[in-house]
Design an enzyme around this catalytic site. Structure first.
Site, PDB file in Angstrom:
ATOM      1  N   ASP A  94       4.558  -1.555 -22.415  1.00 35.28           N
ATOM      2  CA  ASP A  94       4.876  -2.979 -22.498  1.00 35.28           C
ATOM      3  C   ASP A  94       5.009  -3.345 -23.981  1.00 35.28           C
ATOM      4  O   ASP A  94       4.144  -4.014 -24.559  1.00 35.28           O
ATOM      5  CB  ASP A  94       3.785  -3.789 -21.797  1.00 35.28           C
ATOM      6  CG  ASP A  94       3.724  -3.473 -20.315  1.00 35.28           C
ATOM      7  OD1 ASP A  94       4.480  -4.072 -19.547  1.00 35.28           O
ATOM      8  OD2 ASP A  94       2.944  -2.580 -19.931  1.00 35.28           O
TER       9      ASP A  94
ATOM     10  N   HIS B  96      -2.854   4.033 -16.933  1.00 38.43           N
ATOM     11  CA  HIS B  96      -4.023   3.180 -17.177  1.00 38.43           C
ATOM     12  C   HIS B  96      -5.224   4.034 -17.598  1.00 38.43           C
ATOM     13  O   HIS B  96      -5.974   3.677 -18.511  1.00 38.43           O
ATOM     14  CB  HIS B  96      -4.413   2.412 -15.911  1.00 38.43           C
ATOM     15  CG  HIS B  96      -3.390   1.436 -15.412  1.00 38.43           C
ATOM     16  ND1 HIS B  96      -2.656   1.640 -14.274  1.00 38.43           N
ATOM     17  CD2 HIS B  96      -2.988   0.239 -15.900  1.00 38.43           C
ATOM     18  CE1 HIS B  96      -1.853   0.611 -14.067  1.00 38.43           C
ATOM     19  NE2 HIS B  96      -2.028  -0.252 -15.044  1.00 38.43           N
TER      20      HIS B  96
ATOM     21  N   LEU C 200      -3.971   1.150 -10.165  1.00 34.41           N
ATOM     22  CA  LEU C 200      -4.056   2.022 -11.339  1.00 34.41           C
ATOM     23  C   LEU C 200      -3.367   3.368 -11.131  1.00 34.41           C
ATOM     24  O   LEU C 200      -3.253   3.867 -10.011  1.00 34.41           O
ATOM     25  CB  LEU C 200      -5.526   2.256 -11.698  1.00 34.41           C
ATOM     26  CG  LEU C 200      -6.335   0.996 -12.002  1.00 34.41           C
ATOM     27  CD1 LEU C 200      -7.757   1.377 -12.427  1.00 34.41           C
ATOM     28  CD2 LEU C 200      -5.679   0.145 -13.076  1.00 34.41           C
TER      29      LEU C 200
ATOM     30  N   SER D 230       2.695   0.590 -11.949  1.00 29.92           N
ATOM     31  CA  SER D 230       2.159   0.200 -10.638  1.00 29.92           C
ATOM     32  C   SER D 230       3.301  -0.138  -9.683  1.00 29.92           C
ATOM     33  O   SER D 230       3.188   0.041  -8.474  1.00 29.92           O
ATOM     34  CB  SER D 230       1.251  -1.022 -10.782  1.00 29.92           C
ATOM     35  OG  SER D 230       0.252  -0.773 -11.740  1.00 29.92           O
ATOM     36  N   ARG D 231       4.399  -0.633 -10.251  1.00 31.01           N
ATOM     37  CA  ARG D 231       5.524  -1.046  -9.403  1.00 31.01           C
ATOM     38  C   ARG D 231       6.271   0.151  -8.810  1.00 31.01           C
ATOM     39  O   ARG D 231       7.025  -0.020  -7.847  1.00 31.01           O
ATOM     40  CB  ARG D 231       6.499  -1.905 -10.210  1.00 31.01           C
ATOM     41  CG  ARG D 231       5.962  -3.290 -10.549  1.00 31.01           C
ATOM     42  CD  ARG D 231       7.034  -4.127 -11.233  1.00 31.01           C
ATOM     43  NE  ARG D 231       6.684  -5.538 -11.261  1.00 31.01           N
ATOM     44  CZ  ARG D 231       5.963  -6.115 -12.213  1.00 31.01           C
ATOM     45  NH1 ARG D 231       5.517  -5.389 -13.222  1.00 31.01           N
ATOM     46  NH2 ARG D 231       5.696  -7.410 -12.161  1.00 31.01           N
TER      47      ARG D 231
ATOM     48  N   MET E  62      -3.933  -4.931 -14.338  1.00 31.36           N
ATOM     49  CA  MET E  62      -3.708  -5.705 -13.111  1.00 31.36           C
ATOM     50  C   MET E  62      -3.945  -4.819 -11.892  1.00 31.36           C
ATOM     51  O   MET E  62      -3.477  -5.128 -10.784  1.00 31.36           O
ATOM     52  CB  MET E  62      -2.295  -6.285 -13.100  1.00 31.36           C
ATOM     53  CG  MET E  62      -2.082  -7.271 -14.242  1.00 31.36           C
ATOM     54  SD  MET E  62      -0.895  -8.550 -13.864  1.00 31.36           S
ATOM     55  CE  MET E  62       0.558  -7.574 -13.602  1.00 31.36           C
TER      56      MET E  62
ATOM     57  N   GLN F 215       5.019  -6.962 -25.169  1.00 37.69           N
ATOM     58  CA  GLN F 215       3.690  -7.527 -24.891  1.00 37.69           C
ATOM     59  C   GLN F 215       2.701  -7.156 -25.994  1.00 37.69           C
ATOM     60  O   GLN F 215       1.893  -7.987 -26.424  1.00 37.69           O
ATOM     61  CB  GLN F 215       3.203  -7.011 -23.543  1.00 37.69           C
ATOM     62  CG  GLN F 215       1.750  -7.317 -23.227  1.00 37.69           C
ATOM     63  CD  GLN F 215       1.396  -6.961 -21.798  1.00 37.69           C
ATOM     64  OE1 GLN F 215       1.750  -7.686 -20.878  1.00 37.69           O
ATOM     65  NE2 GLN F 215       0.705  -5.856 -21.594  1.00 37.69           N
TER      66      GLN F 215
HETATM   67  P1  AMP Z   1      -0.702  -3.464 -16.061  1.00 31.67           P
HETATM   68  O1  AMP Z   1      -1.749  -3.161 -15.047  1.00 31.67           O
HETATM   69  O2  AMP Z   1       0.674  -3.049 -15.652  1.00 31.67           O
HETATM   70  O3  AMP Z   1      -0.793  -4.867 -16.594  1.00 31.67           O
HETATM   71  O4  AMP Z   1      -1.019  -2.526 -17.297  1.00 31.67           O
HETATM   72  C1  AMP Z   1      -2.276  -2.539 -17.929  1.00 31.67           C
HETATM   73  C2  AMP Z   1      -2.181  -1.774 -19.221  1.00 31.67           C
HETATM   74  O5  AMP Z   1      -1.757  -0.427 -18.951  1.00 31.67           O
HETATM   75  C3  AMP Z   1      -1.126  -2.375 -20.161  1.00 31.67           C
HETATM   76  O6  AMP Z   1      -1.621  -2.350 -21.485  1.00 31.67           O
HETATM   77  C4  AMP Z   1       0.049  -1.445 -19.979  1.00 31.67           C
HETATM   78  O7  AMP Z   1       0.904  -1.403 -21.105  1.00 31.67           O
HETATM   79  C5  AMP Z   1      -0.650  -0.123 -19.768  1.00 31.67           C
HETATM   80  N1  AMP Z   1       0.250   0.813 -19.092  1.00 31.67           N
HETATM   81  C6  AMP Z   1       1.037   0.561 -18.028  1.00 31.67           C
HETATM   82  N2  AMP Z   1       1.786   1.629 -17.718  1.00 31.67           N
HETATM   83  C7  AMP Z   1       1.455   2.604 -18.619  1.00 31.67           C
HETATM   84  C8  AMP Z   1       1.896   3.952 -18.828  1.00 31.67           C
HETATM   85  N3  AMP Z   1       2.819   4.516 -18.062  1.00 31.67           N
HETATM   86  N4  AMP Z   1       1.343   4.640 -19.855  1.00 31.67           N
HETATM   87  C9  AMP Z   1       0.393   4.066 -20.658  1.00 31.67           C
HETATM   88  N5  AMP Z   1      -0.056   2.807 -20.504  1.00 31.67           N
HETATM   89  C10 AMP Z   1       0.470   2.074 -19.496  1.00 31.67           C
END
Ligand code: AMP
Length: 284
Positions: A153, A38, A34, A189-190, A31, A156
């Site tokens: 996640d 990511h 980054l 991201s948050r 989303m 998920q």
């Molecule tokens: P998002 O943009 O938050 O939807 O995340 C996109 C992908 O990145 C999802 O598969 C998340 O689980 C993964 N992701 C998010 N945060 C991390 C992190 N800290 N380490 C590894 N992967 C992550």
């Protein structure tokens, strides 16, 4: 790096690729906003696949809280630069209309069973239906051989694994470890929405998870969870939604630890106005 904004353009490009020869498209849906977490998925995709495709799309249908959607950070130019530096081959940055040409209504009908009635599914009604809807659509468009998701996640990943199984999708799910800041906070991201004081509080979530993991052989699960909830509730910026020690395969609560049962500790909490989730695997 190729950047496509429409389904027609990316499909035309991906159809021209000789799939039999490459036979390994790796896909990293995101989303945007980054961070290094990511990019670790992009790295894993590059190691496993000949062509790495990523998407940047803030999916409106997975937000149960409209304010959360409106506040979601957007920084597409920076994201594209980061993906370029990471060596991503193709990026898909679609519009909402391109992803949902017939409107956002049609949800993906998969019976999630208990997975759809616990933890995130309870706290965020409709969230996983939205996640399945967008991931199914993106998989249909990109048709990757490998799908890379983050363990961050956790539920998920289980939901998408169930969906892949349900539709017999010809894709292999690769789950990548969570990247953390030096103090242990899971990258998200948050996090960029946390002010400096909230940022100090946020690290307490991962500390609670690691404390439970480290002491699970010596103390009962009930005592550990109760103590950590007390520690967290002493911080007035933190409102815990759940802190749970569960069977890592079924997500059913565990009352005692056995080292031959997959065990995961998960947390969700508001830190100020920002909702954060995290987890650690004790035994897999
Ligand atoms: P998002 O943009 O938050 O939807 O995340 C996109 C992908 O990145 C999802 O598969 C998340 O689980 C993964 N992701 C998010 N945060 C991390 C992190 N800290 N380490 C590894 N992967 C992550």
């Amino acid at each position: 790096m190729k950047v496509f904004q429409t389904v027609v353009e990316i499909q035309k490009y991906l159809l021209e690729i000789n799939r039999l020869e490459t036979n390994s498209v790796g896909f990293v849906p995101t989303m945007g906003a980054l961070h290094a977490g990511h990019l670790s998925l992009v790295k894993a995709a590059k190691e496993k696949s000949k062509l790495t495709v990523s998407s940047v799309f803030v999916n409106p249908t997975q937000f149960n809280d409209i304010k959360d959607f409106e506040r979601y950070p957007i920084q597409v130019d920076t994201d594209l630069e980061m993906l370029l530096q990471a060596g991503c081959d193709v990026v898909f940055v679609p519009s909402v209309d391109d992803i949902y040409p017939a409107g956002v209504q049609g949800k993906t009908d998969v019976d999630l069973g208990f997975l759809g009635r616990t933890l995130e599914a309870v706290q965020r009604p409709g969230h996983f239906e939205g996640v399945m809807q967008v991931v199914k659509r993106l998989l249909d468009i990109v048709q990757p051989d490998f799908l890379f998701l983050g363990q961050k996640d956790y539920q998920q990943c289980m939901v998408i694994a169930r969906m892949i199984e349900h539709f017999h999708l010809p894709v292999t799910l690769e789950i990548c470890p969570t990247l953390r800041e030096p103090d242990g906070l899971a990258m998200s991201s948050r996090n960029q929405r946390l002010n400096p004081v909230e940022r100090l509080s946020a690290v307490k979530l991962s500390k609670a998870l690691f404390y439970i993991k480290e002491h699970i052989q010596q103390q009962t699960i009930n005592d550990l969870v109760t103590t950590q909830l007390q520690v967290l509730s002493a911080d007035e910026l933190i409102k815990v939604e759940y802190l749970a020690v569960v069977d890592g395969k079924t997500l059913q609560s565990l009352s005692e630890y056995k080292n031959d049962i997959p065990t995961t500790v998960l947390i969700a909490a508001m830190v100020g106005q920002v909702r954060l989730i995290d987890n650690v695997i004790v035994t897999d």
